[in-house]
Design a protein around this motif. Structure first.
Motif, PDB file in Angstrom:
ATOM      1  N   ALA A  19      10.750   3.570 -13.876  1.00 35.85           N
ATOM      2  CA  ALA A  19       9.319   3.641 -14.156  1.00 35.85           C
ATOM      3  C   ALA A  19       8.775   2.223 -14.189  1.00 35.85           C
ATOM      4  CB  ALA A  19       9.097   4.342 -15.497  1.00 35.85           C
ATOM      5  N   ALA A  20       7.710   1.999 -13.477  1.00 29.71           N
ATOM      6  CA  ALA A  20       7.135   0.655 -13.417  1.00 29.71           C
ATOM      7  C   ALA A  20       5.621   0.746 -13.542  1.00 29.71           C
ATOM      8  CB  ALA A  20       7.521  -0.017 -12.113  1.00 29.71           C
ATOM      9  N   LYS A  21       5.035  -0.318 -14.024  1.00 27.05           N
ATOM     10  CA  LYS A  21       3.595  -0.377 -14.197  1.00 27.05           C
ATOM     11  C   LYS A  21       2.923  -0.655 -12.866  1.00 27.05           C
ATOM     12  CE  LYS A  21      -0.036  -2.798 -16.750  1.00 27.05           C
ATOM     13  NZ  LYS A  21      -0.334  -3.899 -17.700  1.00 27.05           N
ATOM     14  N   GLN A  22       1.885   0.128 -12.562  1.00 26.80           N
ATOM     15  CA  GLN A  22       1.138  -0.066 -11.325  1.00 26.80           C
ATOM     16  C   GLN A  22       0.191  -1.247 -11.480  1.00 26.80           C
ATOM     17  OE1 GLN A  22      -0.673   3.492  -9.706  1.00 26.80           O
ATOM     18  NE2 GLN A  22      -2.241   2.328  -8.625  1.00 26.80           N
ATOM     19  N   THR A  23       0.275  -2.175 -10.547  1.00 28.90           N
ATOM     20  CA  THR A  23      -0.566  -3.377 -10.614  1.00 28.90           C
ATOM     21  C   THR A  23      -1.643  -3.405  -9.534  1.00 28.90           C
ATOM     22  OG1 THR A  23       0.998  -4.621  -9.244  1.00 28.90           O
ATOM     23  CG2 THR A  23       1.290  -4.742 -11.641  1.00 28.90           C
ATOM     24  N   ALA A  24      -1.495  -2.575  -8.500  1.00 26.35           N
ATOM     25  CA  ALA A  24      -2.491  -2.520  -7.427  1.00 26.35           C
ATOM     26  C   ALA A  24      -2.424  -1.162  -6.754  1.00 26.35           C
ATOM     27  CB  ALA A  24      -2.248  -3.629  -6.410  1.00 26.35           C
ATOM     28  N   GLY A  25      -3.510  -0.796  -6.105  1.00 20.94           N
ATOM     29  CA  GLY A  25      -3.589   0.505  -5.443  1.00 20.94           C
ATOM     30  C   GLY A  25      -4.529   1.432  -6.188  1.00 20.94           C
ATOM     31  N   LYS A  26      -5.344   2.151  -5.442  1.00 17.96           N
ATOM     32  CA  LYS A  26      -6.287   3.075  -6.061  1.00 17.96           C
ATOM     33  C   LYS A  26      -5.564   4.191  -6.809  1.00 17.96           C
ATOM     34  CE  LYS A  26     -10.010   2.478  -2.659  1.00 17.96           C
ATOM     35  NZ  LYS A  26     -10.839   3.159  -1.626  1.00 17.96           N
ATOM     36  N   LYS A  27      -6.136   4.610  -7.896  1.00 15.72           N
ATOM     37  CA  LYS A  27      -5.562   5.715  -8.656  1.00 15.72           C
ATOM     38  C   LYS A  27      -5.866   7.038  -7.957  1.00 15.72           C
ATOM     39  CE  LYS A  27      -5.639   3.450 -13.178  1.00 15.72           C
ATOM     40  NZ  LYS A  27      -6.094   3.540 -14.603  1.00 15.72           N
ATOM     41  N   ARG A  66      -0.728  10.516  14.086  1.00 17.55           N
ATOM     42  CA  ARG A  66      -2.073  10.162  14.541  1.00 17.55           C
ATOM     43  C   ARG A  66      -2.144  10.189  16.064  1.00 17.55           C
ATOM     44  NH1 ARG A  66      -6.104   9.451  10.643  1.00 17.55           N
ATOM     45  NH2 ARG A  66      -7.025   7.778  11.882  1.00 17.55           N
ATOM     46  N   ALA A  67      -1.088   9.724  16.701  1.00 15.19           N
ATOM     47  CA  ALA A  67      -1.060   9.707  18.163  1.00 15.19           C
ATOM     48  C   ALA A  67      -1.039  11.109  18.739  1.00 15.19           C
ATOM     49  CB  ALA A  67       0.155   8.918  18.651  1.00 15.19           C
ATOM     50  N   GLN A  68      -0.386  12.035  18.065  1.00 15.61           N
ATOM     51  CA  GLN A  68      -0.383  13.422  18.530  1.00 15.61           C
ATOM     52  C   GLN A  68      -1.773  14.044  18.397  1.00 15.61           C
ATOM     53  OE1 GLN A  68       3.169  14.639  16.099  1.00 15.61           O
ATOM     54  NE2 GLN A  68       3.808  15.620  17.994  1.00 15.61           N
ATOM     55  N   ALA A  69      -2.507  13.611  17.380  1.00 14.83           N
ATOM     56  CA  ALA A  69      -3.858  14.135  17.164  1.00 14.83           C
ATOM     57  C   ALA A  69      -4.912  13.351  17.945  1.00 14.83           C
ATOM     58  CB  ALA A  69      -4.198  14.102  15.675  1.00 14.83           C
ATOM     59  N   GLY A  70      -4.556  12.158  18.437  1.00 12.29           N
ATOM     60  CA  GLY A  70      -5.510  11.322  19.149  1.00 12.29           C
ATOM     61  C   GLY A  70      -6.521  10.666  18.233  1.00 12.29           C
ATOM     62  N   HIS A  71      -6.143  10.415  16.974  1.00  9.83           N
ATOM     63  CA  HIS A  71      -7.038   9.777  16.002  1.00  9.83           C
ATOM     64  C   HIS A  71      -6.826   8.269  16.021  1.00  9.83           C
ATOM     65  CE1 HIS A  71      -7.195  13.772  13.518  1.00  9.83           C
ATOM     66  NE2 HIS A  71      -7.982  13.783  14.584  1.00  9.83           N
ATOM     67  N   HIS A  72      -7.798   7.541  16.564  1.00  9.37           N
ATOM     68  CA  HIS A  72      -7.638   6.106  16.768  1.00  9.37           C
ATOM     69  C   HIS A  72      -8.180   5.249  15.627  1.00  9.37           C
ATOM     70  CE1 HIS A  72      -6.244   6.507  20.930  1.00  9.37           C
ATOM     71  NE2 HIS A  72      -7.110   7.491  21.033  1.00  9.37           N
ATOM     72  N   LYS A  73      -8.840   5.849  14.659  1.00  9.79           N
ATOM     73  CA  LYS A  73      -9.379   5.081  13.543  1.00  9.79           C
ATOM     74  C   LYS A  73      -8.232   4.497  12.720  1.00  9.79           C
ATOM     75  CE  LYS A  73     -12.625   5.385   9.661  1.00  9.79           C
ATOM     76  NZ  LYS A  73     -13.518   6.285   8.888  1.00  9.79           N
ATOM     77  N   THR A  74      -8.341   3.206  12.373  1.00  6.11           N
ATOM     78  CA  THR A  74      -7.296   2.538  11.594  1.00  6.11           C
ATOM     79  C   THR A  74      -7.069   3.232  10.256  1.00  6.11           C
ATOM     80  OG1 THR A  74      -7.792   0.379  12.586  1.00  6.11           O
ATOM     81  CG2 THR A  74      -6.612   0.371  10.493  1.00  6.11           C
ATOM     82  N   VAL A  75      -5.819   3.494   9.932  1.00  6.42           N
ATOM     83  CA  VAL A  75      -5.465   4.074   8.639  1.00  6.42           C
ATOM     84  C   VAL A  75      -5.411   2.935   7.620  1.00  6.42           C
ATOM     85  CG1 VAL A  75      -3.741   5.348   7.325  1.00  6.42           C
ATOM     86  CG2 VAL A  75      -4.083   5.862   9.749  1.00  6.42           C
ATOM     87  N   LYS A  76      -6.270   2.986   6.632  1.00  4.09           N
ATOM     88  CA  LYS A  76      -6.284   1.965   5.588  1.00  4.09           C
ATOM     89  C   LYS A  76      -5.581   2.516   4.358  1.00  4.09           C
ATOM     90  CE  LYS A  76     -10.541  -0.234   7.241  1.00  4.09           C
ATOM     91  NZ  LYS A  76     -11.922  -0.643   6.893  1.00  4.09           N
ATOM     92  N   VAL A  77      -4.438   1.923   4.034  1.00  5.89           N
ATOM     93  CA  VAL A  77      -3.606   2.408   2.940  1.00  5.89           C
ATOM     94  C   VAL A  77      -3.816   1.558   1.695  1.00  5.89           C
ATOM     95  CG1 VAL A  77      -1.252   2.912   2.192  1.00  5.89           C
ATOM     96  CG2 VAL A  77      -1.877   3.193   4.613  1.00  5.89           C
ATOM     97  N   SER A  78      -4.288   2.187   0.636  1.00  5.41           N
ATOM     98  CA  SER A  78      -4.407   1.486  -0.637  1.00  5.41           C
ATOM     99  C   SER A  78      -3.040   1.534  -1.314  1.00  5.41           C
ATOM    100  CB  SER A  78      -5.482   2.129  -1.531  1.00  5.41           C
ATOM    101  OG  SER A  78      -5.624   1.412  -2.738  1.00  5.41           O
ATOM    102  N   ASN A  79      -2.112   0.796  -0.722  1.00  4.02           N
ATOM    103  CA  ASN A  79      -0.710   0.863  -1.154  1.00  4.02           C
ATOM    104  C   ASN A  79      -0.541   0.529  -2.619  1.00  4.02           C
ATOM    105  OD1 ASN A  79      -1.545  -1.713   0.121  1.00  4.02           O
ATOM    106  ND2 ASN A  79       0.441  -2.459  -0.657  1.00  4.02           N
ATOM    107  N   ILE A  80       0.281   1.317  -3.277  1.00  2.00           N
ATOM    108  CA  ILE A  80       0.540   1.127  -4.703  1.00  2.00           C
ATOM    109  C   ILE A  80       1.589   0.038  -4.880  1.00  2.00           C
ATOM    110  CG2 ILE A  80       1.378   2.225  -6.822  1.00  2.00           C
ATOM    111  CD1 ILE A  80       0.287   4.869  -5.672  1.00  2.00           C
ATOM    112  N   VAL A  81       1.258  -0.941  -5.703  1.00  2.00           N
ATOM    113  CA  VAL A  81       2.169  -2.039  -5.997  1.00  2.00           C
ATOM    114  C   VAL A  81       2.574  -1.942  -7.463  1.00  2.00           C
ATOM    115  CG1 VAL A  81       2.464  -4.551  -6.036  1.00  2.00           C
ATOM    116  CG2 VAL A  81       1.013  -3.482  -4.276  1.00  2.00           C
ATOM    117  N   TYR A  82       3.868  -2.082  -7.697  1.00  2.00           N
ATOM    118  CA  TYR A  82       4.391  -1.974  -9.054  1.00  2.00           C
ATOM    119  C   TYR A  82       4.877  -3.325  -9.555  1.00  2.00           C
ATOM    120  CZ  TYR A  82       4.505   3.033  -8.008  1.00  2.00           C
ATOM    121  OH  TYR A  82       4.162   4.316  -7.648  1.00  2.00           O
ATOM    122  N   ALA A  83       4.726  -3.556 -10.875  1.00  3.20           N
ATOM    123  CA  ALA A  83       5.225  -4.778 -11.488  1.00  3.20           C
ATOM    124  C   ALA A  83       6.740  -4.726 -11.505  1.00  3.20           C
ATOM    125  CB  ALA A  83       4.682  -4.907 -12.903  1.00  3.20           C
ATOM    126  N   GLU A  84       7.376  -5.866 -11.350  1.00  5.45           N
ATOM    127  CA  GLU A  84       8.838  -5.911 -11.354  1.00  5.45           C
ATOM    128  C   GLU A  84       9.367  -6.450 -12.669  1.00  5.45           C
ATOM    129  OE1 GLU A  84      10.167  -8.058  -7.951  1.00  5.45           O
ATOM    130  OE2 GLU A  84       9.470  -6.530  -6.557  1.00  5.45           O
TER     131      GLU A  84
END
Length: 303
Positions: A44-52, A285-303
């Motif tokens: 279990a780690a504390k989330q330091t970044a990334g949308k909830k 995305r390529a199978q669906a033909g969706h070319h819009k960039t996927v923006k990932v609000s990646n979750i970052v955890y404290a170490e």
């Protein structure tokens, strides 16, 4: 050194409907490293970044049937946390693969495990992993399904972060559509974030550009200090593992067998894992033909 085979052996079953147990069809290369990253070992780690995660229900469903079944998944979020999960393979009549005695017998004979065992195991592991989907267990004998659930769970987490309650439709049996498909993390961990793009030409994977970049857009591969420190600790640095992962993905396109294995780079397990999850999402995305960039609000955890 961690040794990983280049390809998974083909599975010969008595029924044509059971000729392959892969979640992917021949139109899209499966990206499956043979490495176990266990949810049970995750701390279990504390989330330091990334949308909830936003409250509500989120769903995902494959649109095509592979060998008589398609994946359906859903999760419910309450107070910013995943409180319930559902995951299964269903027939056109809505019958669970866990109830298919013939499939169970055939797969278990070859792989030592069947859907009656691995589907509940993966669901339990996902529940334990929560939003940290890369820690979902890789179940021996069900590698394809293990990495597919990680990919789809990641997409559900992204939907929950955005509060997008529209069902995610995966065109899993469609051919790859030409063009460039991009994904970019929004948050930095240790000064870097992932940027990833693939190019499809003539219905085939032609280019893979996976990298970590800093705030100035500088690649981690040219960070000599990072390279030296990581290589001293892990025996490998970004200068080696980043090009290797890109090369392995391209190699998977030309594999003679329907399921290709990307070598997991020893000493760069976390990067290898996220590479695979994101690569599969880009192929979706390529199978669906969706070319819009996927923006990932990646979750970052404290170490």
């Amino acid at each position: 050194m961690l040794k990983v085979s280049k390809t998974l052996k083909g599975i010969a079953l008595t029924s044509a409907a059971l000729m392959s147990l892969s979640s992917f069809t021949l139109v899209a290369p499966a990206v499956l490293p043979n490495v176990v990253i266990s949810a049970s070992a995750a701390k279990a780690a504390k989330q330091t970044a990334g949308k909830k995660l936003k409250n509500g229900s989120y769903k995902l469903a494959e649109q095509g049937y592979s060998h008589g079944y398609r994946i359906v998944m859903s999760m419910k979020v309450k107070n910013g946390k995943i409180v319930s999960n559902k995951y299964d393979y269903l027939s056109p009549k809505g019958k669970s693969k866990t109830k298919d005695a013939a499939y169970e017998k055939a797969m278990k004979k070859v792989n030592g495990i069947g859907p009656k065992e691995y589907i509940p195991k993966l669901l339990k592991s996902w529940k334990k992993a929560g939003s940290n989907v890369q820690t979902i267990d890789t179940v021996t004998g069900a590698t394809d399904s293990s990495w597919t659930i990680k990919n789809y769970a990641q997409q559900l987490v992204q939907a929950a972060q955005a509060g997008n309650h529209k069902t995610i439709k995966i065109d899993n049996t469609a051919a790859l559509k030409d063009g460039t498909y991009r994904l970019a993390e929004q948050n930095y961990a240790h000064g870097y974030r992932i940027v990833f793009s693939i190019q499809i030409a003539n219905g085939k994977l032609a280019k893979s550009n996976f990298d970590y970049v800093n705030a100035q857009g500088k690649s981690k591969t040219v960070d000599t200090a990072y390279e030296k420190a990581m290589k001293k600790a892990n025996g490998v640095g970004p200068k080696e593992y980043i090009p290797k992962l890109n090369a392995e993905l391209l190699k998977s396109e030309s594999a003679k067998e329907p399921t290709a294995v990307v070598d997991t780079v020893s000493g760069a397990t976390d990067s290898s894992s996220m590479f695979v999850i994101y690569a599969q999402q880009l192929l979706d995305r390529a199978q669906a033909g969706h070319h819009k960039t996927v923006k990932v609000s990646n979750i970052v955890y404290a170490e």
